[in-house]
Scaffold this motif. Structure first.
Motif, mmCIF file in Angstrom:
data_model
loop_
_atom_site.group_PDB
_atom_site.id
_atom_site.type_symbol
_atom_site.label_atom_id
_atom_site.label_comp_id
_atom_site.label_asym_id
_atom_site.label_seq_id
_atom_site.Cartn_x
_atom_site.Cartn_y
_atom_site.Cartn_z
ATOM 1 N N GLU A 193 -53.360 37.715 -3.767
ATOM 2 C CA GLU A 193 -53.373 39.042 -3.141
ATOM 3 C C GLU A 193 -52.015 39.360 -2.532
ATOM 4 O O GLU A 193 -51.496 40.482 -2.671
ATOM 5 N N SER A 197 -48.978 42.199 -3.813
ATOM 6 C CA SER A 197 -48.411 43.219 -2.925
ATOM 7 C C SER A 197 -46.891 43.301 -3.041
ATOM 8 O O SER A 197 -46.290 44.288 -2.592
ATOM 9 N N TRP A 310 -64.195 40.494 -3.102
ATOM 10 C CA TRP A 310 -62.763 40.268 -2.857
ATOM 11 C C TRP A 310 -62.028 41.606 -2.965
ATOM 12 O O TRP A 310 -61.589 42.002 -4.035
ATOM 13 N N GLY A 312 -59.123 42.535 -1.996
ATOM 14 C CA GLY A 312 -57.700 42.476 -2.312
ATOM 15 C C GLY A 312 -57.397 42.316 -3.782
ATOM 16 O O GLY A 312 -56.244 42.489 -4.195
ATOM 17 N N GLY A 313 -58.409 41.992 -4.580
ATOM 18 C CA GLY A 313 -58.156 41.778 -5.992
ATOM 19 C C GLY A 313 -58.661 42.869 -6.906
ATOM 20 O O GLY A 313 -58.530 42.765 -8.138
#
Length: 320
Positions: A193, A197, A310, A312-313
């Motif tokens: 993650e 970014s 999840w 963030g994914g």
């Protein structure tokens, strides 16, 4: 750091709770267990990382374990050398996590590709400004590959770890992969993650392992442009052909390390024969979607529930 309800396993033998060694970011909000495969060498490795001055001719290769590090390193090395010949210097000789950079520099001059599994925000500022290639791989294949690495390689490096790793089931490995953050390098999901970014930063090129497999020429050309190696299309094609997984695996099975690599292993008290055994097992299958041949329906449902939660994914375009 572990969800004990969902991961009811004993600590990983190299967990931070056991070794007491962590790397952390500037404000201490991120802590990842250090890799201590060779505790007697760790103080030297750590010293060199903290004191290192980055050479702008070099590149940093960053990935989570078992997500395509060897594959990408070989491609990058060929681009830097301008040849499709396999390197006689093993990737591990330029792995800053295990080998002291002051000693590696004696034998492997710049330009070169230094590689690490640590996330850049826990490394000194010198490394965060480097031109960096990040490799991501889908979590299911990464998890299966990580399991077999632990069972077939890590368990044989250190007899003290053999019992806790060699008998580990894939189901146990999946639960640890999903829920245990106190493992060497920390959680795959946290690191992935964070690396995702960074994808738009000018000193970063993020690629996917699956694209190296499915579209090697296009992906190697991206590396060629990012690294400024300016090799012609025919050389890019030769590198793509040479790094086809089975061809490269067969070449590495007959690998004869360079004299400099042997000198470095001797200087760092490494056994070349053990290194050869590790190399023989390092290249396992390299297939996309091989997880389907290993993960049970029940464990896959657990995996899918985790991925659904999840956040963030969700935007990462994994290929399964």
């Amino acid at each position: 750091m572990t969800d004990n309800v969902k991961c009811n396993l004993p600590p990983h033998p190299l967990s931070g709770s056991i070794t007491g060694e962590y790397w952390q970011n500037d404000d201490g909000s991120v802590r990842v267990p250090a890799i201590l495969k060779h505790p007697d060498r760790y103080s030297i490795v750590k010293r060199d990382i903290l004191n290192y001055k980055w050479n702008p001719e070099d590149f940093l290769l960053l990935s989570y374990p078992k997500t395509g590090t060897h594959f990408t390193w070989e491609v990058m090395n060929m681009l830097l050398k301008g040849t499709a010949e396999y390197s006689k210097q093993p990737k591990e000789a330029l792995m800053m996590d295990l080998f002291a950079l002051s000693e590696s520099s004696k034998y492997f001059p710049s330009p070169r590709t230094i590689n690490t599994h640590y996330r850049p925000d826990v490394l000194p500022e010198e490394f965060r400004k480097a031109k960096t290639v990040i490799v991501l791989r889908n979590p299911k294949d990464a998890c299966v590959s990580w399991h077999y690495h632990e069972v077939n390689i890590s368990a044989n490096i250190d007899p003290a770890r053999r019992g806790s790793l060699s008998s580990l089931s894939l189901s146990d490995s999946i639960h640890r992969f999903l829920y245990d953050k106190d493992v060497p390098y920390g959680s795959y999901f946290d690191l992935t993650e964070y690396m995702w970014s960074l994808r738009d930063q000018p000193n970063i090129l993020l690629i996917f392992y699956e694209d190296l497999k499915l579209s090697p020429v296009d992906t190697i050309q991206k590396l060629n442009e990012f690294m400024g190696t300016d090799l012609p299309p025919e050389m890019i094609q030769q590198i793509a052909d040479a790094t086809e997984f089975n061809k490269m695996r067969n070449a590495k099975l007959n690998f004869a390390p360079s004299e400099d690599a042997l000198k470095l292993m001797k200087a760092q008290q490494r056994d070349p024969q053990l290194a050869k055994k590790i190399t023989d097992k390092m290249y396992r299958k390299g297939k996309i979607g091989d997880w389907r041949n290993h993960i049970t329906v029940a464990d896959n449902e657990i995996f899918d529930r985790f991925l659904a939660e999840w956040s963030g994914g969700k935007d990462i375009p994994f290929k399964y």
